[in-house]
Design a protein around this motif. Structure first.
Motif, PDB file in Angstrom:
ATOM      1  N   UNK A  50       3.797   2.434  -5.082  1.00 47.44           N
ATOM      2  CA  UNK A  50       5.010   2.378  -5.901  1.00 47.44           C
ATOM      3  C   UNK A  50       6.238   1.898  -5.121  1.00 47.44           C
ATOM      4  N   UNK A  51       6.151   1.896  -3.794  1.00 50.37           N
ATOM      5  CA  UNK A  51       7.286   1.463  -2.985  1.00 50.37           C
ATOM      6  C   UNK A  51       7.450  -0.051  -3.063  1.00 50.37           C
ATOM      7  N   UNK A  52       8.694  -0.490  -3.080  1.00 46.42           N
ATOM      8  CA  UNK A  52       8.996  -1.917  -3.246  1.00 46.42           C
ATOM      9  C   UNK A  52       9.982  -2.404  -2.204  1.00 46.42           C
ATOM     10  N   UNK A  53       9.813  -3.656  -1.815  1.00 50.91           N
ATOM     11  CA  UNK A  53      10.847  -4.387  -1.103  1.00 50.91           C
ATOM     12  C   UNK A  53      11.709  -5.036  -2.166  1.00 50.91           C
ATOM     13  N   UNK A  54      12.948  -5.306  -1.865  1.00 48.35           N
ATOM     14  CA  UNK A  54      13.819  -6.045  -2.779  1.00 48.35           C
ATOM     15  C   UNK A  54      14.350  -7.262  -2.046  1.00 48.35           C
ATOM     16  N   UNK A  55      13.861  -8.437  -2.462  1.00 46.08           N
ATOM     17  CA  UNK A  55      14.214  -9.686  -1.799  1.00 46.08           C
ATOM     18  C   UNK A  55      15.100 -10.541  -2.698  1.00 46.08           C
ATOM     19  N   UNK A  56      15.805 -11.488  -2.069  1.00 44.05           N
ATOM     20  CA  UNK A  56      16.478 -12.529  -2.843  1.00 44.05           C
ATOM     21  C   UNK A  56      15.382 -13.489  -3.324  1.00 44.05           C
ATOM     22  N   UNK A  57      15.727 -14.416  -4.171  1.00 50.48           N
ATOM     23  CA  UNK A  57      14.716 -15.285  -4.768  1.00 50.48           C
ATOM     24  C   UNK A  57      13.994 -16.118  -3.709  1.00 50.48           C
ATOM     25  N   UNK A  58      14.725 -16.614  -2.719  1.00 45.58           N
ATOM     26  CA  UNK A  58      14.118 -17.463  -1.689  1.00 45.58           C
ATOM     27  C   UNK A  58      13.102 -16.669  -0.863  1.00 45.58           C
ATOM     28  N   UNK A  59      13.468 -15.450  -0.445  1.00 42.91           N
ATOM     29  CA  UNK A  59      12.560 -14.652   0.367  1.00 42.91           C
ATOM     30  C   UNK A  59      11.409 -14.079  -0.456  1.00 42.91           C
ATOM     31  N   UNK A  60      11.629 -13.841  -1.749  1.00 37.71           N
ATOM     32  CA  UNK A  60      10.533 -13.393  -2.619  1.00 37.71           C
ATOM     33  C   UNK A  60       9.484 -14.493  -2.743  1.00 37.71           C
ATOM     34  N   UNK A  61       9.935 -15.741  -2.862  1.00 36.56           N
ATOM     35  CA  UNK A  61       8.991 -16.861  -2.937  1.00 36.56           C
ATOM     36  C   UNK A  61       8.205 -16.982  -1.638  1.00 36.56           C
ATOM     37  N   UNK A  62       8.871 -16.801  -0.507  1.00 35.22           N
ATOM     38  CA  UNK A  62       8.185 -16.856   0.789  1.00 35.22           C
ATOM     39  C   UNK A  62       7.166 -15.732   0.909  1.00 35.22           C
ATOM     40  N   UNK A  63       7.542 -14.526   0.482  1.00 37.34           N
ATOM     41  CA  UNK A  63       6.653 -13.367   0.529  1.00 37.34           C
ATOM     42  C   UNK A  63       5.434 -13.581  -0.362  1.00 37.34           C
ATOM     43  N   UNK A  64       5.665 -14.067  -1.582  1.00 29.72           N
ATOM     44  CA  UNK A  64       4.568 -14.254  -2.528  1.00 29.72           C
ATOM     45  C   UNK A  64       3.642 -15.390  -2.145  1.00 29.72           C
ATOM     46  N   UNK A  65       4.106 -16.355  -1.358  1.00 22.13           N
ATOM     47  CA  UNK A  65       3.233 -17.458  -0.957  1.00 22.13           C
ATOM     48  C   UNK A  65       2.110 -16.964  -0.051  1.00 22.13           C
ATOM     49  N   UNK A  66       2.326 -15.834   0.618  1.00 22.33           N
ATOM     50  CA  UNK A  66       1.315 -15.290   1.530  1.00 22.33           C
ATOM     51  C   UNK A  66       0.513 -14.164   0.878  1.00 22.33           C
ATOM     52  N   UNK A  67       0.839 -13.819  -0.366  1.00 23.05           N
ATOM     53  CA  UNK A  67       0.180 -12.704  -1.020  1.00 23.05           C
ATOM     54  C   UNK A  67      -1.200 -13.111  -1.498  1.00 23.05           C
ATOM     55  N   UNK A  68      -2.215 -12.284  -1.166  1.00 19.55           N
ATOM     56  CA  UNK A  68      -3.581 -12.531  -1.604  1.00 19.55           C
ATOM     57  C   UNK A  68      -3.992 -11.417  -2.560  1.00 19.55           C
ATOM     58  N   UNK A  69      -4.133 -11.760  -3.819  1.00 19.17           N
ATOM     59  CA  UNK A  69      -4.450 -10.795  -4.859  1.00 19.17           C
ATOM     60  C   UNK A  69      -5.807 -10.135  -4.626  1.00 19.17           C
ATOM     61  N   UNK A  70      -6.741 -10.858  -4.041  1.00 16.36           N
ATOM     62  CA  UNK A  70      -8.101 -10.364  -3.878  1.00 16.36           C
ATOM     63  C   UNK A  70      -8.361  -9.801  -2.477  1.00 16.36           C
ATOM     64  N   UNK A  71      -7.328  -9.602  -1.691  1.00 15.73           N
ATOM     65  CA  UNK A  71      -7.497  -9.095  -0.329  1.00 15.73           C
ATOM     66  C   UNK A  71      -8.077  -7.683  -0.354  1.00 15.73           C
ATOM     67  N   UNK A  72      -9.084  -7.447   0.460  1.00 15.50           N
ATOM     68  CA  UNK A  72      -9.687  -6.130   0.572  1.00 15.50           C
ATOM     69  C   UNK A  72     -10.767  -5.839  -0.449  1.00 15.50           C
ATOM     70  N   UNK A  73     -11.040  -6.770  -1.354  1.00 13.87           N
ATOM     71  CA  UNK A  73     -12.083  -6.553  -2.352  1.00 13.87           C
ATOM     72  C   UNK A  73     -13.382  -7.200  -1.890  1.00 13.87           C
ATOM     73  N   UNK A  74     -14.484  -6.603  -2.312  1.00 10.62           N
ATOM     74  CA  UNK A  74     -15.777  -7.227  -2.035  1.00 10.62           C
ATOM     75  C   UNK A  74     -15.936  -8.430  -2.948  1.00 10.62           C
TER      76      UNK A  74
END
Length: 177
Positions: A50-74
């Motif tokens: 439930x914890x969140x970071x709060x980024x500006x739009x530019x840094x949110x885009x940078x953060x989301x570009x590295x996000x892997x939705x399927x990380x840790x799943x078999x």
């Protein structure tokens, strides 16, 4: 002389707008170190947290570009989730098939997209490219170059209208900043 304690909120019409206060508005800054932009884009700190970071739009885009939705799943679980996503989002795909969703990144209107099509340009064409394409089409279709050709005159008018639509849109973009 006594001080008036009367509020300006009495009666009709109200003398100040609804919901206004005199306190300073609290603005949350971007959680990225050294950034002074407002942080209005929440991003999860960890999956299912439930914890969140709060980024500006530019840094949110940078953060989301590295996000892997399927990380840790078999592999089987990742395929199952991907299939479920595809099933629930299939309505959006059919909507684009029927023309409800247009091409492009959403920064251009439908009229602008049609104007680009008339000039034979790609969706991401900049204004200099638009101007060059318009001049080239105008030179080849101009009524002085092709006198008596009704088809060329009609195409010339379509090019003129297309260029005017794109020019006005570019002016609006420049005006907004």
């Amino acid at each position: 002389m006594s001080r008036s304690t009367r509020s300006l909120d009495w009666g009709f019409p109200r003398w100040r707008s609804y919901g206004t206060t005199r306190e300073a508005a609290k603005v949350r800054l971007c959680d990225r170190h050294g950034c002074d932009e407002p942080g209005n884009c929440p991003a999860p700190k960890a999956p299912n947290s439930p914890e969140r970071w709060y980024f500006c739009q530019r840094h949110a885009a940078e953060y989301n570009s590295k996000w892997d939705y399927f990380e840790g799943l078999e592999k089987a679980e990742a395929e199952e989730r991907a299939g479920a996503e595809e099933r629930t989002n299939s309505a959006y795909a059919s909507a684009t098939y029927y023309g409800w969703g247009g091409s492009g990144d959403g920064s251009r209107s439908a009229d602008e997209m049609r104007a680009l099509e008339v000039l034979g340009l790609e969706v991401d064409a900049d204004f200099e490219t638009i101007k060059k394409a318009w001049r080239a089409r105008a030179k080849e279709l101009h009524p002085d170059v092709k006198p008596g050709d009704a088809g060329a005159a009609k195409e010339f008018q379509a090019c003129q209208v297309a260029y005017e639509v794109l020019r006005q849109a570019e002016e609006r973009r420049e005006w907004r900043g």
